[in-house]
Design a protein around this motif. Structure first.
Motif, mmCIF file in Angstrom:
data_model
loop_
_atom_site.group_PDB
_atom_site.id
_atom_site.type_symbol
_atom_site.label_atom_id
_atom_site.label_comp_id
_atom_site.label_asym_id
_atom_site.label_seq_id
_atom_site.Cartn_x
_atom_site.Cartn_y
_atom_site.Cartn_z
ATOM 1 N N GLU A 175 -3.192 -22.536 -18.746
ATOM 2 C CA GLU A 175 -4.462 -22.619 -18.118
ATOM 3 C C GLU A 175 -4.917 -24.020 -18.788
ATOM 4 O O GLU A 175 -6.223 -23.275 -18.823
ATOM 5 N N GLY A 176 -4.135 -24.533 -19.813
ATOM 6 C CA GLY A 176 -4.417 -25.516 -20.140
ATOM 7 C C GLY A 176 -4.504 -25.483 -21.541
ATOM 8 O O GLY A 176 -5.324 -26.105 -22.795
ATOM 9 N N PRO B 83 -4.904 -30.720 -21.981
ATOM 10 C CA PRO B 83 -3.563 -30.957 -21.177
ATOM 11 C C PRO B 83 -2.632 -30.197 -20.192
ATOM 12 O O PRO B 83 -2.580 -29.469 -20.551
ATOM 13 N N ALA B 84 -3.570 -29.786 -18.985
ATOM 14 C CA ALA B 84 -2.528 -28.850 -18.033
ATOM 15 C C ALA B 84 -1.679 -29.594 -17.224
ATOM 16 O O ALA B 84 -1.078 -28.687 -16.795
ATOM 17 N N GLU B 85 -1.767 -30.928 -17.001
ATOM 18 C CA GLU B 85 -0.964 -31.404 -15.733
ATOM 19 C C GLU B 85 0.485 -32.312 -16.478
ATOM 20 O O GLU B 85 0.755 -32.125 -17.617
ATOM 21 N N GLY B 86 1.254 -31.985 -15.440
ATOM 22 C CA GLY B 86 2.132 -32.227 -15.751
ATOM 23 C C GLY B 86 3.203 -31.206 -16.103
ATOM 24 O O GLY B 86 2.859 -30.627 -15.253
ATOM 25 N N ASN B 87 4.039 -31.166 -16.578
ATOM 26 C CA ASN B 87 4.874 -30.083 -17.130
ATOM 27 C C ASN B 87 4.249 -29.791 -18.795
ATOM 28 O O ASN B 87 4.845 -30.889 -20.110
ATOM 29 N N PRO B 88 3.442 -29.125 -19.264
ATOM 30 C CA PRO B 88 3.249 -29.492 -20.640
ATOM 31 C C PRO B 88 4.481 -28.275 -21.966
ATOM 32 O O PRO B 88 3.927 -28.220 -22.580
ATOM 33 N N ASP C 187 5.657 -32.103 -22.602
ATOM 34 C CA ASP C 187 4.986 -33.514 -22.419
ATOM 35 C C ASP C 187 3.864 -33.444 -23.304
ATOM 36 O O ASP C 187 3.617 -34.596 -23.502
ATOM 37 N N HIS C 188 3.807 -32.733 -23.318
ATOM 38 C CA HIS C 188 2.551 -32.271 -24.546
ATOM 39 C C HIS C 188 3.208 -31.539 -26.296
ATOM 40 O O HIS C 188 3.585 -30.664 -25.991
ATOM 41 N N TYR D 69 2.036 -23.859 -25.740
ATOM 42 C CA TYR D 69 1.102 -24.077 -23.823
ATOM 43 C C TYR D 69 1.758 -22.600 -24.276
ATOM 44 O O TYR D 69 2.194 -21.777 -23.822
#
Length: 68
Positions: free
Chosen positions: A54-55, A23-28, A31-32, A51
């Motif tokens: 670019e995902g 996922p690249a949305e939010g703040n990677p 958030d991930h 991270y």
């Protein structure tokens, strides 16, 4: 996460890098989370990944023993 990309072999003291799309949305950066668990005949190592933009998420590992 999608399929993992990595080299099949790495020399002792060489760097193994595992990459995957995520996922690249939010703040990677917060958030991930990605973590790798590398198991061999003489050791098991857990290492946090990061991270890379670019995902793309990556985990890096440097084996300290030869073997499978």
């Amino acid at each position: 996460m999608s399929k993992l990309l990595f080299q099949e072999q790495v020399e002792r003291w060489g760097m193994l890098e595992v990459s995957c799309q995520g996922p690249a949305e939010g703040n990677p950066f917060v958030d991930h989370h990605i973590q790798g668990v590398f198991t061999g005949e003489k050791e098991t190592v857990k290492t946090d990944g990061f991270y890379d933009g670019e995902g793309v998420y990556k985990v890096r590992f440097m084996p300290s023993f030869e073997g499978s």
